[in-house]
Design a protein around this motif. Structure first.
Motif, PDB file in Angstrom:
ATOM      1  N   ASN A 114      38.127  39.499  46.771  1.00 29.42           N
ATOM      2  CA  ASN A 114      39.594  39.435  45.490  1.00 29.42           C
ATOM      3  C   ASN A 114      40.944  39.332  46.436  1.00 29.42           C
ATOM      4  N   SER A 115      41.674  39.566  45.872  1.00 24.74           N
ATOM      5  CA  SER A 115      42.469  38.539  46.924  1.00 24.74           C
ATOM      6  C   SER A 115      43.208  38.951  47.997  1.00 24.74           C
ATOM      7  N   THR A 169      32.000  38.803  45.320  1.00 25.80           N
ATOM      8  CA  THR A 169      32.771  38.592  44.663  1.00 25.80           C
ATOM      9  C   THR A 169      33.708  38.779  45.967  1.00 25.80           C
TER      10      THR A 169
END
Length: 261
Positions: free
Chosen positions: A47-48, A45
């Motif tokens: 993250n921002s 994944t």
């Protein structure tokens, strides 16, 4: 008044086929799907903060310094803001996948194959006549002519003629085996005896042997080679099913914490 021209997806598909570009496009589409499937399988994944940094880097590389610059770029490439966000996500997650799959292989691979990454600073002139090459070789040894003069007289390639035959730093992998063997056995600076290949007769002056170092540029190159080979295998094993009637264009919307990349 300008006439409106309607273009549908079938028109685009047909043009890609007739212009013989479809295979390249299909390979790109398959690559994206293979990457996303592997990312999902591994649970990778972003993250921002990673996405925001990637978006900022992308704008910097594309010289999109203002909102107006970015909007103009999107319009030029027929992209929406959602498309832009997905583009950043895809590029970034792909790099993270490459690092996950192959990051720990780079250093061992480099040290096992470092001779392949050696470079050489060299001058070269390719001749058609072996007798002329031998004559020029002895003339060079006797100091009757220099390499730059030979390049100006006998090289047809403008850039090499202007540079006096200097090819810059060339990697071992760029050279034919018979040339590589002689070049990397040289004691620079050294003029090599003429070497015959399928291209002609090579006169080569070895200026310097560049020992390889595992810097960031080479690390990225090795990672890219690993990834390209992996993708090639995945594509060869995949079955292609083309569905022009699939209207499911939903994409995962990737936003930063403030709602804007």
């Amino acid at each position: 008044m300008n006439k409106a021209i309607n273009i549908c997806r079938e028109d685009i598909f047909e043009h890609l086929k007739l212009s013989c570009q479809l295979s390249k496009i299909l390979e790109g589409v398959m690559t994206c799907k293979i990457i996303q499937a592997k990312v999902t399988e591994l649970g990778i994944t972003l993250n921002s903060e990673e996405l925001q940094q990637a978006a900022d880097n992308f704008r910097l590389n594309q010289q999109l310094h203002t909102i107006e610059d970015t909007q103009a770029w999107l319009q030029r490439h027929h992209l929406s803001i959602d498309d832009f966000e997905y583009l950043i996500y895809t590029n970034t997650i792909s790099r993270k996948l490459v690092e996950h799959l192959f990051g720990d292989r780079v250093e061992p691979f480099f040290y096992e194959n470092q001779l392949n990454y050696a470079g050489v600073a060299m001058y070269e002139v390719i001749l058609d006549d072996e007798d002329l090459a031998i004559e020029l070789f002895f003339a060079l040894q006797e100091g009757e002519i220099n390499f730059q003069e030979i390049a100006r007289q006998y090289t047809t390639q403008p850039s090499l003629r202007r540079s006096g035959g200097y090819r810059g730093i060339v990697s071992r992998r760029e050279l034919k085996p018979e040339i590589s063997a002689a070049v990397f056995a040289a004691n620079p600076p050294q003029l090599l005896k003429p070497i015959i290949t399928s291209y002609g007769v090579h006169l080569i002056l070895v200026e310097e042997i560049i020992q390889p170092q595992l810097n960031e540029q080479l690390r990225i190159q090795i990672l890219g080679d690993f990834f390209a080979n992996w993708l090639k295998q995945q594509i060869e094993e995949a079955e292609i099913i083309i569905d022009l009637n699939n209207d499911n264009l939903n994409r995962r919307k990737i936003m930063s914490g403030n709602g804007n990349l």
